[in-house]
Scaffold this active site. Structure first.
Site, PDB file in Angstrom:
ATOM      1  N   PHE A 199       0.905  -1.132   0.029  1.00 35.17           N
ATOM      2  CA  PHE A 199       0.061   0.090   0.141  1.00 35.17           C
ATOM      3  C   PHE A 199       0.871   1.187   0.045  1.00 35.17           C
ATOM      4  O   PHE A 199       1.839   1.245   0.997  1.00 35.17           O
ATOM      5  CB  PHE A 199      -0.775   0.025   1.210  1.00 35.17           C
ATOM      6  CG  PHE A 199      -1.856   1.303   1.424  1.00 35.17           C
ATOM      7  CD1 PHE A 199      -3.263   1.214   1.328  1.00 35.17           C
ATOM      8  CD2 PHE A 199      -1.152   2.466   1.986  1.00 35.17           C
ATOM      9  CE1 PHE A 199      -3.909   2.324   1.303  1.00 35.17           C
ATOM     10  CE2 PHE A 199      -2.129   3.807   1.881  1.00 35.17           C
ATOM     11  CZ  PHE A 199      -3.391   3.487   1.723  1.00 35.17           C
ATOM     12  N   GLU A 200       0.846   2.024  -1.001  1.00 37.89           N
ATOM     13  CA  GLU A 200       1.554   3.324  -1.139  1.00 37.89           C
ATOM     14  C   GLU A 200       0.761   4.347  -1.880  1.00 37.89           C
ATOM     15  O   GLU A 200       0.148   3.790  -2.789  1.00 37.89           O
ATOM     16  CB  GLU A 200       2.965   3.028  -1.787  1.00 37.89           C
ATOM     17  CG  GLU A 200       4.119   2.304  -1.311  1.00 37.89           C
ATOM     18  CD  GLU A 200       5.196   2.133  -2.038  1.00 37.89           C
ATOM     19  OE1 GLU A 200       6.326   2.230  -1.609  1.00 37.89           O
ATOM     20  OE2 GLU A 200       5.268   2.169  -3.322  1.00 37.89           O
ATOM     21  N   ILE A 201       0.572   5.442  -1.182  1.00 43.10           N
ATOM     22  CA  ILE A 201       0.071   6.502  -1.975  1.00 43.10           C
ATOM     23  C   ILE A 201       1.137   7.582  -1.936  1.00 43.10           C
ATOM     24  O   ILE A 201       1.458   8.134  -0.943  1.00 43.10           O
ATOM     25  CB  ILE A 201      -1.180   7.152  -1.441  1.00 43.10           C
ATOM     26  CG1 ILE A 201      -2.457   6.142  -1.169  1.00 43.10           C
ATOM     27  CG2 ILE A 201      -1.785   8.444  -2.054  1.00 43.10           C
ATOM     28  CD1 ILE A 201      -3.486   6.481  -0.492  1.00 43.10           C
TER      29      ILE A 201
END
EC number: 2.4.1.-
Length: 442
Positions: free
Chosen positions: A328-330
């Site tokens: 999960f990366e934003i």
């Protein structure tokens, strides 16, 4: 160049002509002096304004010399002009070569994307996926669609090291409400670089197969290298500043009632995560030392307000193994596009640890983000309920939990559990921990 040669030819012609005239004149004067009678010679007063033959010869010689010198001066002048231009070019090249290293910080390459605050962020979801993972992907898409994308739609980019099947593309296109794009990885991004000894790499995989997770996997190592150094170079991502990485079989537990990309842009954040965790030390025995050697050689890339204390308990001497879970990366793509990260990745890549060890993209991304960025540019999404097997990020704030219709069990939240790095992150950022955080350590 043609004009320059023409001028040289003209000067040569003038000089040659002058020399010929001089020789003819000298020869003529010599013959004239021989045949002038002495009576005629005595009858002329060469001191009363007339010029004697000898003086005429000298005068003509001087004129020829002046003409020749003038031509030479002209040639020298033009040669000088040409030399000046060449010198200027060489000087400019020398100055460029001797110029100090670009003093731009990593943030200087990111801040232009913040200027778009009034407009919709140039953002997309991105997923690296194989055809056989379609079922797990469709499950992830359903969560993303229901929790956020139907409200705040953004394009979705799907990447694969092999061509997508028509079945895959048809199913995904039908499931996603926004624009979809399918891309194939360049072969050189999913293969061995020339400096890697493949026999040695294979022997290491065979030895590690039973020692740690993915120890014997070749494809996992290619994936980690790709996610570390190449996904952000893909042509389908060139138009974007922001991305949200989504993997198969993830879950979003809560409604997301705001545009996360716009929030990142307006609040000038660069890297966002939901889960932090300790890495398996056996998979990265030389990663930290390699990283510290890079920083020693390139101290200008270390941000003065960095998050080193999240990574190390002794100011960088050793690595505490903490990292952000990169499934999960934003984040802002320009972080990876910056010279600091490009050079960092290139250093790691040539070290060979992606193949001779089992360096993951998560610690690589985390070390770079924590050291190259001011720590206030990193954000923990405590309000986003997220699951990637086997861990949960479940909002502990009751108001957030209830208002966003969260479906997770707060008791399973991983943030402050023993193997998590939530405590280290809160301490490094100076954040106040929830009142009941200690119960998760029991």
């Amino acid at each position: 160049m043609a004009l320059f040669l023409s001028k040289r030819l003209l000067r040569f012609t003038v000089i040659a002509g002058a020399v010929i005239v001089l020789l003819l004149t000298l020869n003529s004067n010599s013959r004239t002096q021989q045949y002038i009678p002495s009576s005629i010679s005595a009858a002329f007063d060469f001191t009363s304004g007339s010029i004697s033959p000898e003086q005429q010869v000298i005068s003509e010689e001087n004129d020829a010399k002046k003409l020749e010198q003038s031509a030479l001066n002209s040639e020298a002048s033009e040669d000088s002009e040409a030399m000046d231009e060449e010198s200027k070019a060489l000087k400019a090249a020398a100055e460029k070569a001797d110029a100090p290293i670009d003093t731009k910080t990593t943030m200087d390459y990111i801040t232009p994307s913040f200027a778009n605050k009034a407009g919709k962020p140039k953002a997309c979801y991105v997923t690296l996926v194989r055809n056989k993972e379609l079922k797990g992907l469709l499950s992830s898409i359903k969560y993303v669609e229901n929790k956020i994308n139907k409200k705040f739609p953004y394009p979705w980019v799907f990447l694969n090291d092999e061509p997508f099947t028509e079945e895959f593309k048809e199913a995904v296109t039908k499931a996603v409400s926004s624009e979809v794009k399918f891309g194939i990885l360049p072969k050189e991004h999913w293969s061995y670089p020339e400096w890697i000894n493949q026999t040695k790499a294979a022997e290491i995989r065979a030895d590690a197969a039973t020692k740690y997770i993915y120890g014997g996997s070749e494809s996992y190592r290619h994936m980690c290298r790709y996610q570390s150094g190449f996904f952000w170079r893909h042509e389908l991502l060139e138009e974007y500043d922001w991305y949200w990485r989504v993997e198969p079989d993830i879950k979003l537990y809560c409604d997301i009632n705001y545009d996360v990309f716009k929030w990142m842009q307006e609040n000038e954040k660069v890297y966002g995560f939901t889960v932090s965790i300790h890495e398996y030390e056996v998979t990265i025995p030389t990663l930290w030392q390699t990283s510290m050697d890079f920083i020693k050689k390139n101290p200008e890339y270390l941000d003065e307000n960095n998050l080193m204390s999240f990574l190390s308990n002794d100011n960088g001497k050793t690595y505490n193994l903490c990292h952000f879970w990169s499934n999960f990366e934003i984040a802002n793509l320009n972080l990876w596009r910056s010279p600091a990260y490009r050079e960092y990745f290139d250093t790691l890549d040539h070290q060979g640890g992606f193949f001779y060890e089992r360096w993951g993209d998560a610690p690589v991304h985390s070390i770079a983000a924590a050291l190259f960025l001011p720590k206030d540019k990193i954000h923990y999404f405590s309000d986003i309920g997220y699951h990637h097997p086997p861990y949960d990020n479940c909002p502990l704030d009751k108001e957030v939990y209830n208002s966003n219709n969260c479906e997770c069990d707060q008791g399973n939240d991983f943030t402050f559990q023993g193997y998590s790095c939530g405590k280290e992150y809160y301490d490094a950022q100076g954040l106040v921990k929830p009142k009941n955080w200690k119960k998760f350590r029991e």
